[in-house]
Each structure stands twice: as C-alpha cells, then as structure tokens.
Design an enzyme around this catalytic site. Structure first.
Site, PDB file in Angstrom:
ATOM      1  N   LYS A 207       0.404  -0.987  -0.047  1.00 12.90           N
ATOM      2  CA  LYS A 207      -0.180  -0.350  -0.078  1.00 12.90           C
ATOM      3  C   LYS A 207       0.792   1.287  -0.065  1.00 12.90           C
ATOM      4  O   LYS A 207       1.571   1.831   0.552  1.00 12.90           O
ATOM      5  CB  LYS A 207      -0.502   0.202   1.444  1.00 12.90           C
ATOM      6  CG  LYS A 207      -2.011   0.641   0.869  1.00 12.90           C
ATOM      7  CD  LYS A 207      -2.249   2.031   1.618  1.00 12.90           C
ATOM      8  CE  LYS A 207      -1.789   2.273   2.146  1.00 12.90           C
ATOM      9  NZ  LYS A 207      -1.466   4.598   2.253  1.00 12.90           N
TER      10      LYS A 207
ATOM     11  N   CYS B 163      14.237  10.012   7.037  1.00 13.07           N
ATOM     12  CA  CYS B 163      14.314   9.705   7.785  1.00 13.07           C
ATOM     13  C   CYS B 163      15.300   9.500   8.753  1.00 13.07           C
ATOM     14  O   CYS B 163      15.444   9.970  10.156  1.00 13.07           O
ATOM     15  CB  CYS B 163      13.873   7.983   7.708  1.00 13.07           C
ATOM     16  SG  CYS B 163      14.923   6.418   6.700  1.00 13.07           S
TER      17      CYS B 163
ATOM     18  N   GLU C  24      10.395   1.601  10.340  1.00 17.07           N
ATOM     19  CA  GLU C  24      10.912   2.365  10.350  1.00 17.07           C
ATOM     20  C   GLU C  24      10.526   3.754  10.460  1.00 17.07           C
ATOM     21  O   GLU C  24       9.519   4.447   9.704  1.00 17.07           O
ATOM     22  CB  GLU C  24      11.594   2.192   9.062  1.00 17.07           C
ATOM     23  CG  GLU C  24      12.940   1.992   9.122  1.00 17.07           C
ATOM     24  CD  GLU C  24      13.264   4.348   8.798  1.00 17.07           C
ATOM     25  OE1 GLU C  24      12.788   4.918   9.562  1.00 17.07           O
ATOM     26  OE2 GLU C  24      13.262   4.002   7.209  1.00 17.07           O
TER      27      GLU C  24
ATOM     28  N   GLU D   3      11.512  15.564  15.596  1.00 15.45           N
ATOM     29  CA  GLU D   3      11.344  15.811  13.786  1.00 15.45           C
ATOM     30  C   GLU D   3      10.512  16.514  13.339  1.00 15.45           C
ATOM     31  O   GLU D   3       9.478  16.104  12.984  1.00 15.45           O
ATOM     32  CB  GLU D   3      11.136  13.934  13.968  1.00 15.45           C
ATOM     33  CG  GLU D   3      11.504  13.707  12.269  1.00 15.45           C
ATOM     34  CD  GLU D   3      11.341  12.313  11.434  1.00 15.45           C
ATOM     35  OE1 GLU D   3      10.347  11.872  11.066  1.00 15.45           O
ATOM     36  OE2 GLU D   3      12.405  11.656  10.811  1.00 15.45           O
TER      37      GLU D   3
HETATM   38  P1  NAP Z   1       2.131   8.228   8.528  1.00 19.79           P
HETATM   39  O1  NAP Z   1       0.274   8.850   8.179  1.00 19.79           O
HETATM   40  O2  NAP Z   1       2.816   7.634   9.513  1.00 19.79           O
HETATM   41  O3  NAP Z   1       2.030   7.281   6.759  1.00 19.79           O
HETATM   42  C1  NAP Z   1       3.119   6.286   6.419  1.00 19.79           C
HETATM   43  C2  NAP Z   1       1.894   5.455   5.493  1.00 19.79           C
HETATM   44  O4  NAP Z   1       0.530   5.117   7.090  1.00 19.79           O
HETATM   45  C3  NAP Z   1       1.545   5.519   4.698  1.00 19.79           C
HETATM   46  O5  NAP Z   1       0.953   4.877   3.901  1.00 19.79           O
HETATM   47  C4  NAP Z   1       0.172   6.397   5.265  1.00 19.79           C
HETATM   48  O6  NAP Z   1      -0.834   6.339   4.192  1.00 19.79           O
HETATM   49  C5  NAP Z   1       0.249   5.144   5.982  1.00 19.79           C
HETATM   50  N1  NAP Z   1      -1.085   5.047   7.430  1.00 19.79           N
HETATM   51  C6  NAP Z   1      -1.232   5.766   7.942  1.00 19.79           C
HETATM   52  N2  NAP Z   1      -2.441   5.784   8.907  1.00 19.79           N
HETATM   53  C7  NAP Z   1      -2.555   4.383   8.893  1.00 19.79           C
HETATM   54  C8  NAP Z   1      -2.923   3.635  10.064  1.00 19.79           C
HETATM   55  N3  NAP Z   1      -4.219   4.452  11.010  1.00 19.79           N
HETATM   56  N4  NAP Z   1      -3.405   2.668   9.635  1.00 19.79           N
HETATM   57  C9  NAP Z   1      -2.288   2.007   8.335  1.00 19.79           C
HETATM   58  N5  NAP Z   1      -1.405   2.957   7.861  1.00 19.79           N
HETATM   59  C10 NAP Z   1      -2.025   4.178   8.061  1.00 19.79           C
HETATM   60  O7  NAP Z   1       3.569   9.678   7.893  1.00 19.79           O
HETATM   61  P2  NAP Z   1       2.536  10.894   7.372  1.00 19.79           P
HETATM   62  O8  NAP Z   1       1.664  11.503   7.516  1.00 19.79           O
HETATM   63  O9  NAP Z   1       2.598  10.451   5.100  1.00 19.79           O
HETATM   64  O10 NAP Z   1       3.524  12.086   7.515  1.00 19.79           O
HETATM   65  C11 NAP Z   1       3.265  12.106   8.691  1.00 19.79           C
HETATM   66  C12 NAP Z   1       5.170  12.334   9.824  1.00 19.79           C
HETATM   67  O11 NAP Z   1       5.628  11.312   9.504  1.00 19.79           O
HETATM   68  C13 NAP Z   1       6.309  13.702   8.668  1.00 19.79           C
HETATM   69  O12 NAP Z   1       5.859  14.588   9.285  1.00 19.79           O
HETATM   70  C14 NAP Z   1       7.652  12.527   9.410  1.00 19.79           C
HETATM   71  O13 NAP Z   1       8.484  13.008  10.318  1.00 19.79           O
HETATM   72  C15 NAP Z   1       7.034  11.124   9.451  1.00 19.79           C
HETATM   73  N6  NAP Z   1       7.571  10.324   8.362  1.00 19.79           N
HETATM   74  C16 NAP Z   1       8.435   9.487   8.375  1.00 19.79           C
HETATM   75  C17 NAP Z   1       8.582   8.650   7.477  1.00 19.79           C
HETATM   76  C18 NAP Z   1      10.238   8.257   7.667  1.00 19.79           C
HETATM   77  O14 NAP Z   1      11.228   7.361   6.240  1.00 19.79           O
HETATM   78  N7  NAP Z   1      10.050   7.681   9.169  1.00 19.79           N
HETATM   79  C19 NAP Z   1       8.423   8.859   6.075  1.00 19.79           C
HETATM   80  C20 NAP Z   1       7.241   9.647   5.958  1.00 19.79           C
HETATM   81  C21 NAP Z   1       6.538  10.402   7.079  1.00 19.79           C
HETATM   82  P3  NAP Z   1      -1.578   7.962   3.681  1.00 19.79           P
HETATM   83  O15 NAP Z   1      -0.657   8.224   3.492  1.00 19.79           O
HETATM   84  O16 NAP Z   1      -1.564   7.079   1.788  1.00 19.79           O
HETATM   85  O17 NAP Z   1      -2.776   7.839   4.053  1.00 19.79           O
END
Ligand code: NAP
Ligand code: MG
Length: 482
Positions: A176, A285, A251, A384
């Site tokens: 996904k 990250c 991660e 972060e």
């Molecule tokens: P996120 O919500 O954690 O998204 C990561 C993945 O998880 C996406 O595919 C997202 O889907 C999915 N997801 C979200 N809620 C979920 C749930 N309840 N159950 C299952 N899957 C779920 O991250 P974000 O909102 O895009 O970014 C927010 C913060 O996360 C950033 O500011 C950053 O600090 C951190 N982040 C970290 C990394 C990393 O490489 N470690 C990467 C991105 C973001 P959808 O986005 O498709 O809705």
C-alpha cells in the site's frame, strides 16, 4: 494520467477499486492535480491478500526455487535500469524532487533488486551438533504473505527496499503506497509483470492509511508487516499486528546527530553536513537534523556552514536545484510552523537557502533554514521536523557530546567527525544508533548495510542480509536416525 491510474494491480491484472472512490495525484511543485488513484477499501485489500495467498500456497510463485526467484529479481533490476528515465520522471512529478535525485532513486531501486537477486540463493540455513544419532537442520522459511505500507518520501527506492528482500526470501507481497505518492509503485507493478513475476507475487493497492493501510495490517491473511512512516502510525500498526499475533518492522524516522569535534576536517565535513539535511528537502528518515559542535570551533564552523546554506537552491524538478518542494500543503505548513515557532522563541536564523523567484506560486516550497544556539529542550532540538531545518547545539567535551547525542527519543543514525581514533571508537560504542558513521554520513546509505533504529525510531532491520532474516522465520528440524 498513467495507464494504471484509478486501478489496483492484483493477481497479475488491473482491477477497479470496489469502492469506486478516488484520490487526486498532486504535483507538489505546482499544487495542481494531474491524475487520480483509487481510494481503495477493505474489500480491495481482501482481494489482494487472497491473490498473494494463492500465489504463495498454490501458484507459480510459491513453487519457484530460490535461484529462479533471484533471476526474476535480477531481470527486474535490468528492466528498471532500462526504464530509469521514465521511472525518474514519474517520481519527480509525483514528489517534486529534482530530476537528478529521482534518477539516483531509480538507480537505487535497481540496485536493491540486483543485490537481493544475487542474495536469494545465498541465504542459507545451518546444522547444529546435537544428541548422538540425531541430525538437526535450521532452515529459513518465508512468512507467507507480507504487507508493506510505504511513506511518500522515497516511493520508488522504498519499493525496492521493502519488496526486494521480501520476494527474495520467497514471500508473496501486498503493497500500500502513500496516498500522496503512489504513481511509481503502480508503474513498477506493471513492469514486474512484464519481466515475468508470476501473478500474485506483487500486488499494489492504493488508498488512505486509515482505511486501506489499516485493513492490510489487521488482515488475518497477512503474516508479517513492513512499515515506514511516523511513530504515531507505527504504534497503530504494531497494535493491529499484535491483534493477530504477527510481528512487524517499524522504520519511524529520527533526529540524527552529527557530532563535530575540534580536530575534525571541516573542509570534508561542511558539504556533507549540508547535504545530509537538504537532501530530499529534509524529508528523509535518516536526515542529519542535529549538528552538535565542540564549543571551541563553533564560530568557525558556523561561518562556513552559513555560507554553504545560503547557496542552497530550491526549485522544481526541471530546474534541477539542490532540493525541491515539500510533499503536500499539510507537510509544508507543519515544517513552516517549526521554523516560525523557533524564530518567535528567539532562536537565531543563521542562514536560509534561496527560493528561485520563478517558482510556481502554488508549489509547497520552504526555505532551508539553519538555526544557531538552539536550547537543548526546544522542539527543533528534539522533534523530527521532516524538512530542511538544521539545529546547531554546542557541547563542552566528549561526555557532554555523548549525553546530548543520546538526548532524544530517537536512535536511527549518527555521525562522529574527529581524527582521534580512540574517540571514534568510544563514540561509536556509546552513541545510540542503528548506523553510525565516522568522518562521513550516508543517510540510509548502502543497500548492503543493515539499517534500522530503536526507541521512537522503530525496530527491525532492513537492507543487507539482515532484511532477509526479518522477512523469514527459522524452522528447526530434528531427525533421529538411529
Ligand atoms: P504516516 O501517516 O505515518 O504515513 C505512512 C504510511 O502509513 C502511509 O502509507 C499512510 O497512508 C499509512 N497510514 C496512515 N495511517 C494509517 C493507519 N491508521 N493504519 C495503517 N496505515 C496508515 O506519515 P505522514 O502523515 O505521511 O507523515 C507524517 C510524519 O511522519 C512526517 O512529518 C514525518 O515526521 C514522518 N514520516 C517519516 C517517514 C520515514 O521515512 N520514517 C516517512 C514519512 C513520514 P496515507 O499517507 O496514504 O494515508
Ligand atoms: Mg503526489
């Protein structure tokens, strides 16, 4: 629009989502929609998990030998290399990254499949001396069906990072991608079918996290989950997995320190420090987002850094600047609010990068920002930001540096800059991190190198042979041959 838009790739074919709902594909450089993807739901995930299960239990995929799986992965690596410009173009439009960076991502994607293609039949079990007249073999078995939930920062690279080892180990996969960057995963699913991956080995279902993502992590037919994203969602994933007794790798990002001692080679350090935080607009990250500097060289280092930071150019993919926009308006507002709050709290801005005056008005751009003398308990010293924001924190001596390096809830990557060999080794052992660099920094570097964190950075290891271990389970076979 791509051929694949609005449809999922399941069981070797394209399928309309059962929800019939859609999500826009947005170009972060302009803020404009350029296509649509399926906003899939539980029933689409059901269908994909069933296809993966079929491929694993009864289909052609489950019958392949490790060598045959390896050959397929290698063939896919070659196909990625042959289509690198197209893949990079898709990725650059979907995420806003400079073309040069998107091309490097496509090369990394190919390298993941090359590495794990070669590794597939070199991942061996062991025998253990045991009781007289007994033979013991420990073999590695795939989990079965693995679920993969990806973020938007390196979608194409991450397709390789998570799928290549899972497939090499023999799992059938359901991916996904992030709703904000799904284009490359859809294209790559089609490419995998073109090179001959059997139906159901790779399934891609687009949609939102709270619906499609949660349905995948909680699906009783999924045997293991690989997640990359925020700590908050990581906790949700782990709980969903616990409900059906499976494990996951998480991660979850970091607040990675670069620790610079007075004897460091600053000519080497400065460009690496700048790149480690502006790379991918800080949406990495393993970004080096904290700079810990020995007080005696603080002013000299700050002067050089400010100069280098002010020369960082922000642009659209076509401008091929040093970094592009932030992924979404929401993330742009989040990053900007960290910057605004730090400014209003009186933290000095030492330099900012340059926004090209010709940038499209609707793009999600943020100026890379260097903050000096950041108080140790301030949000930009501990949280972060996930944007191009570097916080400088002075330290007094080695013990202070170690304490400061370990003073966040994260532990993903760290770097130590010093020419003192004893100090290199002491810090390598005392600083909490899954990867530690000495006189260099590679944000998530090296497909061959195990990578992962602890604490709020998550758990489990990706990359290298470590990922093959995480994507499989051992079975101990004891034969009494007396
Ligand atoms: P996120 O919500 O954690 O998204 C990561 C993945 O998880 C996406 O595919 C997202 O889907 C999915 N997801 C979200 N809620 C979920 C749930 N309840 N159950 C299952 N899957 C779920 O991250 P974000 O909102 O895009 O970014 C927010 C913060 O996360 C950033 O500011 C950053 O600090 C951190 N982040 C970290 C990394 C990393 O490489 N470690 C990467 C991105 C973001 P959808 O986005 O498709 O809705
Ligand atoms: Mg997008």
């Amino acid at each position: 629009m791509t051929e694949a838009s609005m449809r999922n790739f399941i069981g070797g074919d394209w399928h309309e989502a059962k929800t019939a709902d859609s999500l826009p594909m947005i170009d972060p450089s302009t803020g404009e929609a350029y296509g649509e993807i399926a906003d899939s739901g539980e029933r689409d995930i059901d269908r994909a998990v069933a296809a993966a299960r079929q491929a694993f239990d009864e289909g052609a995929w489950g019958r392949l030998t490790a060598t045959e799986r390896g050959r397929l992965l290698t063939r896919f690596a070659d196909a990625v290399a042959a289509n690198a410009d197209e893949i990079a173009g898709i990725e650059a439009r979907d995420t806003g990254k400079p073309m040069r960076v998107a091309r490097a991502d496509a090369a990394a994607l190919a390298r993941y499949f090359e590495f794990y293609g070669g590794a597939a039949d070199k991942f061996h079990g062991e025998t253990i001396p045991y009781l007289d007249g007994h033979h013991v073999a420990v073999i590695n078995e795939p989990h079965g069906v693995t679920g993969h939930i990806l973020p938007w920062n390196y979608p194409a690279q991450m397709f390789g990072r998570t799928l290549a080892p899972a497939l090499a180990a023999g799992n059938a996969t359901v991916l996904k991608p992030a709703e904000d960057a799904s284009a490359s995963a859809l294209r790559l699913a089609a490419l995998a079918a073109e090179v001959g991956f059997p139906a159901g080995a790779i399934n891609v279902v687009t949609g939102r996290g709270a619906t499609a993502g949660a349905a995948l992590a909680s699906h009783p037919g999924v045997d293991f989950v690989s997640f990359t994203g925020s700590p908050e969602v990581g906790q949700i994933i782990q709980k969903l997995c616990a409900d059906h007794y499976i494990t996951c790798t998480l991660e979850l990002g970091g607040k990675s320190p670069q620790i610079v001692f007075a004897d460091a080679d600053l000519n080497r350090a400065v460009p690496v420090i700048v790149n480690a935080i502006v790379q991918n607009s800080g949406q990495t990250c393993s970004a080096g987002s904290r700079l810990l500097v020995e007080r005696s060289i603080h002013d000299a280092l700050v002067e050089r850094l400010a100069d280098a930071f002010a020369r960082v150019r922000v642009g659209t993919p076509a401008m091929d600047a040093d970094c592009g926009p932030i992924i979404t308006a929401k993330q742009q507002a989040r990053v900007q609010s960290f910057i605004d709050r730090a400014r209003s709290d009186g933290i000095p801005v030492l330099a900012q990068g340059r926004l090209d005056p010709a940038l499209p008005a609707g793009g999600f751009f943020v100026a890379p920002t260097l903050f000096g003398a950041v108080p140790r308990d301030h949000a930009i010293a501990r949280e972060e930001v996930f944007g191009p924001v570097l916080s400088i924190l002075p330290f007094d001596d080695e013990a202070d540096a170690v304490a400061l390096a370990n003073a966040t809830d994260y532990a993903l990557v760290a770097a130590v800059w010093t020419r003192d060999g004893g100090r290199q080794m002491r810090l390598a052992k005392r600083v909490r991190a899954g990867q530690l660099f000495v006189n260099c920094y590679g944000a998530g570097a090296g497909i061959e190198l195990p990578f992962g964190g602890s604490g709020k950075s998550g758990h489990g290891r990706e990359k290298g042979f470590a990922a093959l271990h995480d994507f499989s389970k051992t079975k101990t076979i004891v034969i009494d041959h007396r």
